[in-house]
Design a protein around this motif. Sequence first.
Motif, PDB file in Angstrom:
ATOM      1  N   PRO A   7       0.800  -1.229   0.000  1.00  0.00           N
ATOM      2  CA  PRO A   7       0.000   0.000   0.000  1.00  0.00           C
ATOM      3  C   PRO A   7       0.831   1.276   0.000  1.00  0.00           C
ATOM      4  N   ASP A   8       1.996   1.227   0.630  1.00  0.00           N
ATOM      5  CA  ASP A   8       2.831   2.421   0.706  1.00  0.00           C
ATOM      6  C   ASP A   8       3.556   2.707  -0.603  1.00  0.00           C
ATOM      7  N   ARG A   9       3.473   1.790  -1.573  1.00  0.00           N
ATOM      8  CA  ARG A   9       4.146   1.976  -2.858  1.00  0.00           C
ATOM      9  C   ARG A   9       3.151   2.286  -3.982  1.00  0.00           C
ATOM     10  N   VAL A  10       1.883   2.462  -3.636  1.00  0.00           N
ATOM     11  CA  VAL A  10       0.860   2.790  -4.634  1.00  0.00           C
ATOM     12  C   VAL A  10       0.912   4.277  -4.944  1.00  0.00           C
ATOM     13  N   GLY A  11       0.916   4.606  -6.236  1.00  0.00           N
ATOM     14  CA  GLY A  11       0.826   5.997  -6.655  1.00  0.00           C
ATOM     15  C   GLY A  11      -0.602   6.317  -7.061  1.00  0.00           C
ATOM     16  N   ARG A  12      -0.810   6.567  -8.359  1.00  0.00           N
ATOM     17  CA  ARG A  12      -2.156   6.846  -8.894  1.00  0.00           C
ATOM     18  C   ARG A  12      -2.671   5.560  -9.543  1.00  0.00           C
TER      19      ARG A  12
ATOM     20  N   PRO B 267      -2.998   5.570  -1.098  1.00  0.00           N
ATOM     21  CA  PRO B 267      -3.659   6.841  -1.424  1.00  0.00           C
ATOM     22  C   PRO B 267      -4.961   6.561  -2.183  1.00  0.00           C
ATOM     23  N   PRO B 268      -5.718   7.601  -2.543  1.00  0.00           N
ATOM     24  CA  PRO B 268      -6.995   7.371  -3.234  1.00  0.00           C
ATOM     25  C   PRO B 268      -6.853   6.514  -4.491  1.00  0.00           C
ATOM     26  N   ILE B 269      -7.726   5.535  -4.614  1.00  0.00           N
ATOM     27  CA  ILE B 269      -7.776   4.629  -5.758  1.00  0.00           C
ATOM     28  C   ILE B 269      -9.094   4.852  -6.478  1.00  0.00           C
ATOM     29  N   VAL B 270      -9.043   5.023  -7.797  1.00  0.00           N
ATOM     30  CA  VAL B 270     -10.251   5.285  -8.586  1.00  0.00           C
ATOM     31  C   VAL B 270     -10.772   3.970  -9.150  1.00  0.00           C
TER      32      VAL B 270
ATOM     33  N   LYS C 272     -19.033  -1.529  -7.554  1.00  0.00           N
ATOM     34  CA  LYS C 272     -19.505  -0.965  -6.290  1.00  0.00           C
ATOM     35  C   LYS C 272     -18.931  -1.739  -5.098  1.00  0.00           C
ATOM     36  N   ALA C 273     -18.853  -3.056  -5.254  1.00  0.00           N
ATOM     37  CA  ALA C 273     -18.328  -3.878  -4.162  1.00  0.00           C
ATOM     38  C   ALA C 273     -16.850  -3.595  -3.917  1.00  0.00           C
ATOM     39  N   LEU C 274     -16.051  -3.549  -4.998  1.00  0.00           N
ATOM     40  CA  LEU C 274     -14.622  -3.302  -4.813  1.00  0.00           C
ATOM     41  C   LEU C 274     -14.386  -1.914  -4.226  1.00  0.00           C
ATOM     42  N   ALA C 275     -15.157  -0.941  -4.668  1.00  0.00           N
ATOM     43  CA  ALA C 275     -15.002   0.414  -4.124  1.00  0.00           C
ATOM     44  C   ALA C 275     -15.302   0.445  -2.628  1.00  0.00           C
ATOM     45  N   SER C 276     -16.235  -0.383  -2.196  1.00  0.00           N
ATOM     46  CA  SER C 276     -16.558  -0.421  -0.765  1.00  0.00           C
ATOM     47  C   SER C 276     -15.502  -1.172   0.038  1.00  0.00           C
ATOM     48  N   GLN C 277     -14.802  -2.099  -0.611  1.00  0.00           N
ATOM     49  CA  GLN C 277     -13.795  -2.899   0.089  1.00  0.00           C
ATOM     50  C   GLN C 277     -12.478  -2.153   0.264  1.00  0.00           C
ATOM     51  N   LEU C 278     -12.093  -1.361  -0.738  1.00  0.00           N
ATOM     52  CA  LEU C 278     -10.826  -0.641  -0.674  1.00  0.00           C
ATOM     53  C   LEU C 278     -10.980   0.590   0.214  1.00  0.00           C
ATOM     54  N   ASP C 279     -10.098   0.718   1.159  1.00  0.00           N
ATOM     55  CA  ASP C 279     -10.227   1.742   2.187  1.00  0.00           C
ATOM     56  C   ASP C 279     -10.240   3.152   1.617  1.00  0.00           C
TER      57      ASP C 279
END
Length: 505
Positions: free
Chosen positions: A235-240, A437-440, A456-463
């Motif tokens: 998670p700490d290596r995720v950009g956009r 960080p924010p994931i679209v 919708k489900a994945l968006a609810s699962q990702l913090d």
Amino acid sequence: MTRARTPLLIGLVVALLLGLVVYAAYATRAADFDAPSPLDAAAPQGLEKFYTQDLDWSECGRAHCAWVTVPIDYADPDGPTTRVRMALYPATGESKRSVFVNPGGPGGSAIDFAGTMAGSLGGDVREHADVVGVDPRGVGLSTPLTCLSDRDFDAYTASDPDPDDAQEIAAQRKGFTELGEACVDGSGDLAAHVSTVEAARDMDVVRALLGRKKLDWFGASYGTELGAVYAELFPDRVGRMVLDGAVDPTLDSVESSFGQATGFQRALQAYAEDCVARDDCPLGDDADAGVAKIADLMDQLDAKPLPGDGKRQLTEGLAFYGIAVTLYEKEAWPTLTQALRAAFNGDGKILVALSDIYFGRQDDGTYESNQGQVISAVNCLDTPEGLTEADVEAQIPRFVAASPVFGRALAWGALGCSDWPIEATSPLPEIDGKGAPPIVVVGTTRDPATPYESAKALASQLDSAVLLTRDGDGHTAYLSGNACITKAIDRYLADGTVPKDGTRC
């Protein structure tokens, strides 16, 4: 449909062709390419030789390509290795980021998709962003997973996806087991190590070798699952990160297949409503009756195949794939009309040809890639199952109610991984991506292969996720021509502006 939990294949055929045409207008700066250097930051213990390896770059068309060596088993980094192939399309200006892309499958070529996306992403994105495609382990130009011969895979794809009795059920189950055994015979240890977790770990190796502290990601279809797993592991290596046509990784094989039954029936209904509004529609003038006519055709093919291309007949299995592939792109609906008109008149040639497009089968009987086989290997390692025939039979009424055309085949498809002969060592983790960080996350309301409910489900699962919605037909959103979607994603990838959660286009 393959006999496993799976988003269907070839979701981006039309879009890829369009994207490649667009890309022809771009010129790369081959002479100005400066090979990136690995990060100086410490590599994970035991993996230093992979994170710091020297890459031998070469020009490959408009891109620059390199081989990357990774361990077959990350739990045994001193053991056997495999290689993944990478293509990098340089930024048009000063390179500051690398956007990794993946088209899904599993089994689709990220290298091919990188060529599409290099010409499709907005100019503001491309000015400072390289586009990178890494064919996942076992896929495409990477060291391939080798399983059935072309002739044997022909028989596999033409087999009955909707068994009617104990003998047919046994034959279907045997076919799936034989596919897995062929993968072991052809690829040895690699057959047990093509999971999504291992592919995500490979992406982190490549990120470091490109000198990037963060991984920017555009994943479509199954590429959303690969991206989400990366966000969970690193998670700490995720950009956009953009996840377009999202998969719900929490679903078991039954619920994943049921979601596709619902999605494909929804798409078929939309096609039928469009068709009956036109002159000379082979479905008649009533959409519901037209869908029932297609269901009757499938039943007839189960009993008696139609003449096909001269060498092969149109079986129910091939018709299933031939119809399904046209539902990924609304632009393909007229071709489905032609194919159905011919089939209703006793000619299965067009539907056979469409099933070939689905699997990438060439006129000479060879396959352009292993994507039709590797999808099962990946899915069964990700989500091993223990379903029984009784479990499936109990689900069939629900599936048929959701989709008279696709339901029974998709219900039986859920049984596949119960017969996979390879033990899973790296199943999917629980995913929330906490710390990223924010994931679209992007969903399309009438997407057949990855239904909107999954987005919708994945968006609810990702913090940290925000949900971006396209109201439309076809699989995935970004390459659909929707200007609102294009603008939102380009802006996010260019300068980090996150779309407002709940935005609809």
